[in-house]
Design a protein around this motif. Structure first.
Motif, mmCIF file in Angstrom:
data_model
loop_
_atom_site.group_PDB
_atom_site.id
_atom_site.type_symbol
_atom_site.label_atom_id
_atom_site.label_comp_id
_atom_site.label_asym_id
_atom_site.label_seq_id
_atom_site.Cartn_x
_atom_site.Cartn_y
_atom_site.Cartn_z
ATOM 1 N N LEU A 52 33.209 -8.035 16.738
ATOM 2 C CA LEU A 52 32.479 -6.792 16.993
ATOM 3 C C LEU A 52 31.037 -7.058 17.399
ATOM 4 C CD1 LEU A 52 33.910 -4.621 14.073
ATOM 5 C CD2 LEU A 52 34.258 -4.247 16.526
ATOM 6 N N LYS A 53 30.448 -8.133 16.883
ATOM 7 C CA LYS A 53 29.075 -8.475 17.270
ATOM 8 C C LYS A 53 28.978 -8.787 18.755
ATOM 9 C CE LYS A 53 28.162 -11.558 14.040
ATOM 10 N NZ LYS A 53 27.422 -12.587 13.257
ATOM 11 N N GLU A 54 30.051 -9.317 19.314
ATOM 12 C CA GLU A 54 30.063 -9.613 20.741
ATOM 13 C C GLU A 54 30.166 -8.347 21.590
ATOM 14 O OE1 GLU A 54 33.254 -12.264 21.540
ATOM 15 O OE2 GLU A 54 32.617 -13.780 20.082
ATOM 16 N N CYS A 55 30.464 -7.229 20.962
ATOM 17 C CA CYS A 55 30.706 -5.975 21.692
ATOM 18 C C CYS A 55 29.745 -4.876 21.247
ATOM 19 C CB CYS A 55 32.149 -5.515 21.469
ATOM 20 S SG CYS A 55 33.395 -6.769 21.761
ATOM 21 N N GLN A 56 28.552 -5.259 20.805
ATOM 22 C CA GLN A 56 27.616 -4.281 20.242
ATOM 23 C C GLN A 56 27.272 -3.167 21.233
ATOM 24 O OE1 GLN A 56 24.167 -5.977 18.195
ATOM 25 N NE2 GLN A 56 25.322 -7.835 17.778
ATOM 26 N N HIS A 57 27.281 -3.486 22.513
ATOM 27 C CA HIS A 57 26.918 -2.483 23.518
ATOM 28 C C HIS A 57 28.000 -1.419 23.669
ATOM 29 C CE1 HIS A 57 29.411 -5.402 25.584
ATOM 30 N NE2 HIS A 57 29.577 -4.574 26.595
ATOM 31 N N VAL A 59 30.206 -0.603 20.849
ATOM 32 C CA VAL A 59 30.577 -0.093 19.529
ATOM 33 C C VAL A 59 29.399 0.660 18.921
ATOM 34 C CG1 VAL A 59 31.247 -0.747 17.186
ATOM 35 C CG2 VAL A 59 32.265 -1.914 19.156
ATOM 36 N N THR A 60 29.641 1.905 18.527
ATOM 37 C CA THR A 60 28.572 2.735 17.976
ATOM 38 C C THR A 60 28.553 2.760 16.452
ATOM 39 O OG1 THR A 60 30.012 4.677 18.179
ATOM 40 C CG2 THR A 60 28.505 4.233 20.006
ATOM 41 N N THR A 62 30.930 1.209 12.637
ATOM 42 C CA THR A 62 32.096 0.573 12.032
ATOM 43 C C THR A 62 32.285 1.087 10.614
ATOM 44 O OG1 THR A 62 31.763 -1.446 13.335
ATOM 45 C CG2 THR A 62 33.161 -1.623 11.373
ATOM 46 N N ASP A 83 25.965 -9.223 7.882
ATOM 47 C CA ASP A 83 26.897 -8.776 8.911
ATOM 48 C C ASP A 83 27.560 -7.448 8.548
ATOM 49 O OD1 ASP A 83 26.360 -10.991 10.424
ATOM 50 O OD2 ASP A 83 28.129 -12.113 9.771
ATOM 51 N N THR A 86 25.702 -2.704 7.700
ATOM 52 C CA THR A 86 25.761 -1.400 8.373
ATOM 53 C C THR A 86 27.180 -0.830 8.411
ATOM 54 O OG1 THR A 86 26.026 -2.462 10.534
ATOM 55 C CG2 THR A 86 23.780 -1.960 9.826
ATOM 56 N N SER A 136 36.272 -8.343 23.271
ATOM 57 C CA SER A 136 35.486 -7.910 24.425
ATOM 58 C C SER A 136 36.370 -7.702 25.651
ATOM 59 C CB SER A 136 34.380 -8.924 24.729
ATOM 60 O OG SER A 136 34.919 -10.212 24.944
#
Length: 275
Positions: A52-57, A59-60, A62, A83, A86, A136
């Motif tokens: 999910l960190k690789e897709c932060q742009h 993902v709004t 979790t 990690d 949030t 991703s």
């Protein structure tokens, strides 16, 4: 896109296996919810947080939905790692397996609590994929499908080719040339279908699909929990109304009992030792 990890189950098969295991090697796992099980030295869900960190742009937010029996464990885990700081821990209020809401009702609960109206990625908390899977890439494929299918798109799911002997233990999908699901078969005999595509609990539900979750539960409110529990029960209902489309991955781990836990742990222990 919001992300929801399903973690409100009670893991009864795995817990029974651990309690009956005479070696005592796994006794420390008694009472541990499956998303927090140590896999290769890390909680299972942490592998999803990496992706999910690789897709932060994209993902709004979790969330993890859990039950009252395990909620404190999740909160302690979230407080112990940056990690997960949030991650929204949502307690569904149940305390026993017999009194569980079921996965579909838990999804509806989170949709309502968070006021969700957009696309929702649902991840089974006992599921991990082999190394060729990249979240991703999966999300990029979904964007392409949105462009192609628009409001007809209901869900995007991963499938994998399961061994012949596993067909009767899996939810099997049949697809057309465009990878659109044409039928769902719950634990069929191998002779009932030529398909060997198993569909694990890993889906993106489109914004058009979310209202249908409540409609599904309302229709089945007087039916046994087994008929409205798992997301696989909802997918045939959804595919009759919107397109459900699949992508393929080489394989996955479903941590349902002690042998499958060992296999998953061994795989990621080996992988982590070489990276």
């Amino acid at each position: 896109m919001e992300v929801l990890v399903l973690g409100a189950g009670y893991g009864t098969r795995l817990q029974r296996d651990i309690e009956q295991d005479e070696s005592g090697k796994y006794s420390g796992l008694i009472g541990c919810p499956k998303p927090l099980l140590p896999i290769g030295g890390r909680p299972l869900v942490s592998y999803w947080l990496d992706q999910l960190k690789e897709c932060q742009h994209q993902v709004t937010g979790t969330s993890i939905v859990t039950n009252s029996a395990h909620a404190d464990r999740y909160r302690a885990w979230a407080a112990s790692t940056a990690d997960a700081s949030t991650v929204d821990i949502i307690d569904d209020g149940t305390t026993t397996n017999e009194g569980r809401l079921g996965a579909i009702a838990d999804i509806e609960l989170v949709i309502q609590k968070r006021g969700l109206t957009g696309d929702l990625l649902v991840i089974g908390g006992d599921t991990l994929f082999h190394d060729d899977f990249r979240l991703s890439r999966f999300l990029d494929e979904y964007l392409d499908l949105q462009t192609r299918w628009g409001d007809e798109l209901g869900a995007f799911a991963e499938v994998y080719t399961c061994p012949e002997e596993d067909v009767s233990r899996r939810g099997i999908v049949e697809v057309d040339a465009d990878n659109v699901v044409t039928s769902f078969l719950e634990k069929p005999r191998p002779t009932e279908t030529q398909s060997r595509l198993a569909c694990p609990c890993f889906y993106i539900f489109s914004s058009k699909a979310l209202p249908l979750i409540s409609a599904f539960l309302l229709e089945l409110k007087d039916r046994p929990l087994a008929e409205r529990d798992a997301p696989g029960n909802f997918l045939p209902y959804l595919s009759a109304r919107l397109k459900v489309i699949v992508s393929r991955v080489s394989g996955r781990f479903d941590v349902g009992n002690l042998p499958t836990y060992r296999a998953c742990d061994d795989y990621f222990t080996s992988r982590n030792s070489t990276t």
